[in-house]
Design an enzyme around this catalytic site. Structure first.
Site, PDB file in Angstrom:
ATOM      1  CB  SER A  16       6.192  27.955  48.277  1.00 43.84           C
ATOM      2  OG  SER A  16       7.347  28.505  47.680  1.00 43.84           O
ATOM      3  CB  THR A  61       7.856  34.309  44.099  1.00 39.97           C
ATOM      4  OG1 THR A  61       8.669  33.871  43.015  1.00 39.97           O
ATOM      5  CG2 THR A  61       6.386  34.238  43.721  1.00 39.97           C
ATOM      6  CE  LYS A  65      12.253  36.296  45.009  1.00 42.29           C
ATOM      7  NZ  LYS A  65      13.421  35.411  44.770  1.00 42.29           N
ATOM      8  CD  GLU A  77      25.517  42.198  57.180  1.00 46.84           C
ATOM      9  OE1 GLU A  77      26.609  42.553  56.686  1.00 46.84           O
ATOM     10  OE2 GLU A  77      25.422  41.487  58.199  1.00 46.84           O
ATOM     11  CG  ASP A 101      16.189  33.891  46.991  1.00 46.19           C
ATOM     12  OD1 ASP A 101      15.439  32.928  47.231  1.00 46.19           O
ATOM     13  OD2 ASP A 101      15.794  34.932  46.438  1.00 46.19           O
ATOM     14  N   GLY A 126      25.795  36.394  35.662  1.00 43.43           N
ATOM     15  CA  GLY A 126      24.664  37.302  35.753  1.00 43.43           C
ATOM     16  C   GLY A 126      24.879  38.331  36.839  1.00 43.43           C
ATOM     17  NE  ARG A 151      23.943  38.880  26.786  1.00 43.33           N
ATOM     18  CZ  ARG A 151      24.179  37.760  26.129  1.00 43.33           C
ATOM     19  NH1 ARG A 151      24.983  37.762  25.076  1.00 43.33           N
ATOM     20  NH2 ARG A 151      23.624  36.623  26.515  1.00 43.33           N
ATOM     21  CB  THR A 152      26.194  45.073  30.439  1.00 38.70           C
ATOM     22  OG1 THR A 152      25.264  44.852  29.377  1.00 38.70           O
ATOM     23  CG2 THR A 152      26.588  46.534  30.467  1.00 38.70           C
ATOM     24  CE1 TYR A 214      11.324  23.506  40.064  1.00 34.19           C
ATOM     25  CE2 TYR A 214      12.467  25.516  40.739  1.00 34.19           C
ATOM     26  CZ  TYR A 214      11.315  24.759  40.660  1.00 34.19           C
ATOM     27  OH  TYR A 214      10.134  25.252  41.161  1.00 34.19           O
ATOM     28  CD  GLN A 242      13.181  29.790  48.982  1.00 30.38           C
ATOM     29  OE1 GLN A 242      12.996  30.741  49.736  1.00 30.38           O
ATOM     30  NE2 GLN A 242      12.203  29.110  48.420  1.00 30.38           N
TER      31      GLN A 242
END
Length: 268
Positions: A16, A61, A65, A77, A101, A126, A151-152, A214, A242
């Site tokens: 950043s 970060t 957050k 919002e 983000d 995810g 997964r769940t 990345y 972002q």
């Protein structure tokens, strides 16, 4: 000179400062931007010390957050929808929170990859914090459908219920069917060199597959998607975009990201 920083723990790896320094040079803005290591149990104290020292804002970060969302007096919002904040603005002793983000992801897809989202079949892999932060901005682009796969199943279903959009649907990884126009990997699997257990048929030659992670080399997810015909992209563009959104929030000037993205890519 106005002062800004990025708060995290750890924080030494953050790109950043380099990104915001490039934006400031480009926009002719006099500011400083550095890293700030906060104790794991001292985020709020760290923020108040920054305010007392005259800082105008801060990026946030891992792992702060959610704490930033709880600390902010007002939330945008998209920050409320995400339940997390990555951009804080300080004015007259008040703290305002935003989450850039999702806007970063959308801008990277639209402008850097040149792919429209409207009317497209979109898959989000995810259902954790990274996924939650991009759902609202993706929905605002009016996709034909946005499938959250996890997964769940119950975790994905909870997000669908939270956002309450008819465009949203939940699925388990293995139960996905058909190819998607855009696939976004918001899981942490790439950090461990792992791959979400999704069918190869998820991808086709018209698919854009984007990993939020990345690095110098493609992730396992990117390699898998490319083997099955997709165009692949990592998360560096999202990171730069972002940051541009945060810079515009603070300074009222939107920087040109193309040259900065190329420079950051060359530094990997």
């Amino acid at each position: 000179m106005d002062r800004y920083c990025v708060i995290g723990n750890p924080i030494g790896h953050s790109k950043s400062p380099a990104i915001h320094a490039a934006f400031a040079r480009q926009a002719g803005q006099a500011l400083s931007y550095e890293t700030c290591l906060a104790p794991l149990d001292g985020f709020a104290d760290t923020v108040h010390k920054l305010i007392d020292s005259g800082y105008r804002g801060a990026n946030v970060t891992v792992p702060f957050k959610i704490a930033a969302a709880e600390l902010a007096g007002t939330l945008t919002e998209r920050a409320r929808a995400a339940g997390a904040v990555n951009t804080l603005s300080f004015r007259d002793g008040r703290i305002a929170g935003d989450n850039t983000d999702g806007a970063g992801l959308v801008n990277d897809i639209l402008h850097n990859a040149g792919v429209a989202i409207a009317g497209k079949r979109v898959l989000l892999l995810g259902a954790g914090g990274a996924a939650r932060g991009v759902i609202l901005p993706l929905l605002e682009q009016a996709p034909a459908e946005l499938v959250i796969a996890n997964r769940t199943l119950a975790t994905a279903e909870a997000l669908v219920k939270q956002f309450g959009s008819p465009l949203l649907r939940a699925s388990e990884f293995q139960r996905l069917s058909g190819a998607f126009d855009i696939v976004v990997n918001a899981t942490s699997a790439s950090l461990a060199g792992d791959l979400p257990p999704i069918p190869p048929e998820t991808f086709c030659p018209e698919t854009l597959a984007l990993d939020m992670m990345y690095g110098k080399q493609p992730t396992v997810f990117m390699e898998f998607a490319a083997r099955h015909g997709a165009t692949v992209r990592d998360g560096l563009g999202m990171l730069v975009e972002q940051a541009a959104e945060a810079f515009a929030t603070w300074r009222g000037v939107r920087p040109d990201t193309a040259g900065v993205l190329l420079h950051m890519r060359s530094q990997l």
